[in-house]
Design a protein around this motif. Sequence first.
Motif, short mmCIF file in Angstrom:
data_model
loop_
_atom_site.label_atom_id
_atom_site.label_comp_id
_atom_site.label_asym_id
_atom_site.label_seq_id
_atom_site.Cartn_x
_atom_site.Cartn_y
_atom_site.Cartn_z
N LYS A 105 26.03 34.54 65.05
CA LYS A 105 25.36 33.84 66.14
C LYS A 105 26.27 32.71 66.62
O LYS A 105 26.72 31.89 65.81
CB LYS A 105 24.02 33.27 65.71
CG LYS A 105 23.23 32.64 66.87
CD LYS A 105 21.85 32.22 66.46
CE LYS A 105 21.05 31.71 67.63
NZ LYS A 105 20.78 32.74 68.64
N MET A 106 26.52 32.68 67.93
CA MET A 106 27.34 31.62 68.50
C MET A 106 26.58 30.97 69.65
O MET A 106 26.08 31.65 70.55
CB MET A 106 28.67 32.19 69.01
CG MET A 106 29.57 32.73 67.91
SD MET A 106 31.23 33.14 68.47
CE MET A 106 30.90 34.58 69.49
N SER A 107 26.50 29.66 69.61
CA SER A 107 25.80 28.89 70.64
C SER A 107 26.73 27.77 71.12
O SER A 107 27.18 26.95 70.33
CB SER A 107 24.52 28.27 70.08
OG SER A 107 23.70 29.26 69.49
N GLY A 108 27.00 27.77 72.42
CA GLY A 108 27.84 26.72 72.97
C GLY A 108 29.28 26.77 72.49
O GLY A 108 29.85 25.75 72.12
N VAL A 109 29.86 27.96 72.50
CA VAL A 109 31.25 28.16 72.06
C VAL A 109 32.10 28.54 73.27
O VAL A 109 31.69 29.37 74.08
CB VAL A 109 31.35 29.24 70.97
CG1 VAL A 109 32.80 29.45 70.56
CG2 VAL A 109 30.50 28.86 69.77
N LYS A 110 33.27 27.97 73.37
CA LYS A 110 34.19 28.26 74.47
C LYS A 110 35.57 28.57 73.91
O LYS A 110 36.07 27.84 73.07
CB LYS A 110 34.27 27.09 75.44
CG LYS A 110 35.18 27.34 76.63
CD LYS A 110 35.18 26.14 77.58
CE LYS A 110 36.08 26.39 78.78
NZ LYS A 110 36.09 25.24 79.72
N ASN A 111 36.17 29.67 74.40
CA ASN A 111 37.49 30.12 73.97
C ASN A 111 37.43 30.65 72.54
O ASN A 111 37.68 29.93 71.58
CB ASN A 111 38.54 29.01 74.09
CG ASN A 111 39.95 29.51 73.83
OD1 ASN A 111 40.15 30.63 73.38
ND2 ASN A 111 40.92 28.67 74.11
N PHE A 112 37.07 31.91 72.42
CA PHE A 112 36.93 32.50 71.09
C PHE A 112 37.40 33.95 71.11
O PHE A 112 37.37 34.63 72.13
CB PHE A 112 35.47 32.44 70.62
CG PHE A 112 34.50 33.17 71.51
CD1 PHE A 112 34.17 34.49 71.27
CD2 PHE A 112 33.92 32.53 72.59
CE1 PHE A 112 33.27 35.17 72.09
CE2 PHE A 112 33.02 33.20 73.42
CZ PHE A 112 32.70 34.52 73.16
N HIS A 113 37.83 34.39 69.95
CA HIS A 113 38.21 35.79 69.73
C HIS A 113 37.49 36.30 68.50
O HIS A 113 37.48 35.63 67.46
CB HIS A 113 39.72 35.92 69.52
CG HIS A 113 40.53 35.80 70.76
ND1 HIS A 113 40.68 34.61 71.43
CD2 HIS A 113 41.23 36.73 71.46
CE1 HIS A 113 41.46 34.81 72.51
NE2 HIS A 113 41.79 36.09 72.53
N VAL A 114 36.88 37.47 68.60
CA VAL A 114 36.30 38.17 67.47
C VAL A 114 37.03 39.51 67.37
O VAL A 114 36.89 40.36 68.24
CB VAL A 114 34.79 38.38 67.64
CG1 VAL A 114 34.21 39.06 66.39
CG2 VAL A 114 34.07 37.05 67.90
N LEU A 115 37.80 39.70 66.29
CA LEU A 115 38.74 40.80 66.23
C LEU A 115 38.63 41.56 64.92
O LEU A 115 38.44 40.98 63.84
CB LEU A 115 40.18 40.27 66.36
CG LEU A 115 40.49 39.39 67.57
CD1 LEU A 115 41.89 38.80 67.44
CD2 LEU A 115 40.37 40.19 68.86
#
Length: 471
Positions: free
Chosen positions: A210-220
């Motif tokens: 769960k991600m809330s209020g996240v900017k610039n991310f990679h899920v790999l």
Amino acid sequence: MISTIIKNWVCCLGFAFFWFPLLVLWATGCSDTTPKVLHTEYAEPWPPAQSPDLVGRLEPFDRNAVYNRDLYVAPHGDDHTGDGSEAAPFETLQRAAKDARPGTRIRLSAGRHKPVGTLADLHGERRAPIAIVGHEKAIIDGTLSEEVTPGIHLSNPRYVVLENLNIRNAYPHGVNIDEGGDYSAPAGPLVLRRLHIANIGRGRNNDCLKMSGVKNFHVLESHFSGCDRGEAIDMVGCHEGFISGNTFRDMPGSGVQTKGGSSNVTIHGNRFINIALRSVNLGGHTGAPFFRPQDAPFEAARIQVVSNIFYRSGDAAVAFVGCIDCLSAHNTIIDPQGHVVRLLEEHPERAVGRGGRFVNNLVAFSVADLKGYVTAGRHSRPDTFILGWNLWYAHDMKDLKGPQYDPGIPPEQSAVIGKAPRFRDPAGGDYRLDPESPAIGQALEMAGTNLPDYDYRARGFPPTIGAHGAP
């Protein structure tokens, strides 16, 4: 070659959702005599030829990261007498995090670890992030705690990497990341790589990630399964993300969801296998206090779903739910069990979703299993959607005339109807295309769809329908 394509894609991104190129004419072939596609279970996927660190919007910031200090955490360690060295490790990640500075790599040793709970204000730097890296035999196991504790909760992280972590049996979430309550300062940048998250939750709205209020991310390169009634990845007010090379399997809920004002997220080159509800939910219905930013006029905008493989999707492979200028292109959808696409509006108080595109997708299905091809719900704006250049093949209907759409949905443009796609080895779960496939060269070239194919190969011209490019 690949890097050139990616750079060109980034340059044209600003135009990707505001124009549509001229139609591409193609000639229809003769009567089809290709073999019937087999009904098979999807085999464990093969690894891509290249690690999926290519980018849709931003490169992972840790590409040239430098670590100058390692701290060790082990089940037999001691938070009081240990110093974090390999010889005298700490017992908990909480203790190691207190000593973490930019350039620190926290190493989780083999064995079963208690769920971590909240790690607040981990702040690395672009060239010197803070990383939490697990040994291949390290497991964060929620059964070791009697308290309600997520596997890991990062509050207000900056330049943090999570890598090679196995998280099991946590509640309410496997990994939870937020900005710490300050909506004006998003969390991130973040890289989440090779996570294995499974058996999360207790039948409520519990998410693997769960991600809330996240900017610039990679899920790999991660694996998600068994997130009980929540999502594998649930994003609320998240922006500028790239989700690639992951496997989402056996979900009682949904796969990936972007809502609450989320924007500019690319979902590329993933596998969705046996998802009960919506494999990809573009938008949703978010409570007003949870939008990031608070004045976001939409649930989601400019979300791209490109070059993914869907096998036995449930309620819908792709659902556009109040999403503005969103795209589903070059996906391969095998044996959907409900709807292929749903156009919905669950939060009409915000801007109504519009301008979506479902193009260049390959759909192989049984008519008997479908609840609908492309269906539209109340308050939606199907007249603003573009559908076309898709291949539709029914295993159980040789004389398929075309997909049936709800009233108000624009007719399909330039579709390939009723021709077997000629997969290389469907019995083995290989949905790459035979050289004689009718999908080759029949896709529309358009801005926003020229990411690499599922195997991270450059697409040819004219491009090919589906997740895999031409042989």
